[in-house]
Write a protein that holds these residues in place. Structure first.
Motif: not given
Length: 151
Positions: A100-111, A119-122, A143-145
Motif C-alpha cells: 500500500r502507498l500512502p497517497f493523502v492524509t486527512m486531519e479528521e472526518f466530520v459526521l 477535513v484538510a486533505t493533503s 476532501d473525500p466523503v
C-alpha cells in the motif's frame, strides 16, 4: 451500502484531460457520478470509529494517463486508515501490488447525517513522488466523503 466519493484533485484531472491524449479512466467497480466525483464501493466492514488501526477498504480505481505514456497514475482500491495523528488514504502501490502507498492524509472526518466528510486533505511525500511533480508533500487535495456510514 457504504461507499467513498472523491474528486481526487479537480485541477489535476483538468490538467490531464486538457492535454492531447490525456485520459481519465474509471476501473470497475468504481463509477464516476454526474458531479465528477468517483464512487468506490466499500468492501469488508463499514466505516466506524474503532480507534487507531481502523481500516475501511474500497474497491475500484481511477487511472490518469497522458503525455504519450509519461504520465500513468493508477489510484486503485483506496483504503482509509486511522492513525494516531489522523487518517491516511492509501492506494495499491503501482510498483508492488502487494503493498500500500500512502497517497493523502486527512486531519479528521466530520459526521454530518449519514456521511463523514474528510477535513484538510493533503498529499503525502509518497504521493508526490508517485506523481513526479508539480505537487509536493502537503499540497491540498480534494476532501473525500464516506457515505452511508454506521455510527
Amino acid at each position: 451500502m457504504a461507499h467513498l466519493s472523491w474528486t481526487v484533485k479537480e485541477s489535476l484531472l483538468s490538467y490531464v484531460v486538457d492535454r492531447a491524449g490525456g485520459v481519465v479512466d474509471v476501473e470497475t467497480p468504481a463509477k464516476r457520478s454526474a458531479d465528477g466525483s468517483f464512487w468506490f464501493p466499500a468492501v469488508g466492514r463499514e466505516f466506524a470509529d474503532a480507534g487507531t488501526g481502523s481500516v475501511t477498504k474500497f474497491a475500484g480505481g481511477v487511472r490518469l494517463r497522458g503525455h504519450g505514456g509519461m504520465l500513468d497514475l493508477p489510484l486503485r482500491d483506496p483504503w482509509i486508515e486511522q492513525t494516531a495523528i489522523g487518517f491516511v488514504l492509501t492506494i495499491v502501490d503501482p510498483d508492488d501490488v502487494n503493498a500500500r502507498l500512502p497517497f493523502v492524509t486527512m486531519e479528521e472526518f466530520v459526521l454530518r447525517g449519514n456521511s463523514r466528510f474528510g477535513v484538510a486533505t493533503s498529499m503525502t511525500a509518497d504521493g508526490a513522488d508517485l506523481i513526479f511533480g508539480p505537487y509536493e508533500a502537503g499540497t491540498p487535495f480534494d476532501d473525500p466523503v464516506l457515505h452511508d456510514v454506521s455510527e
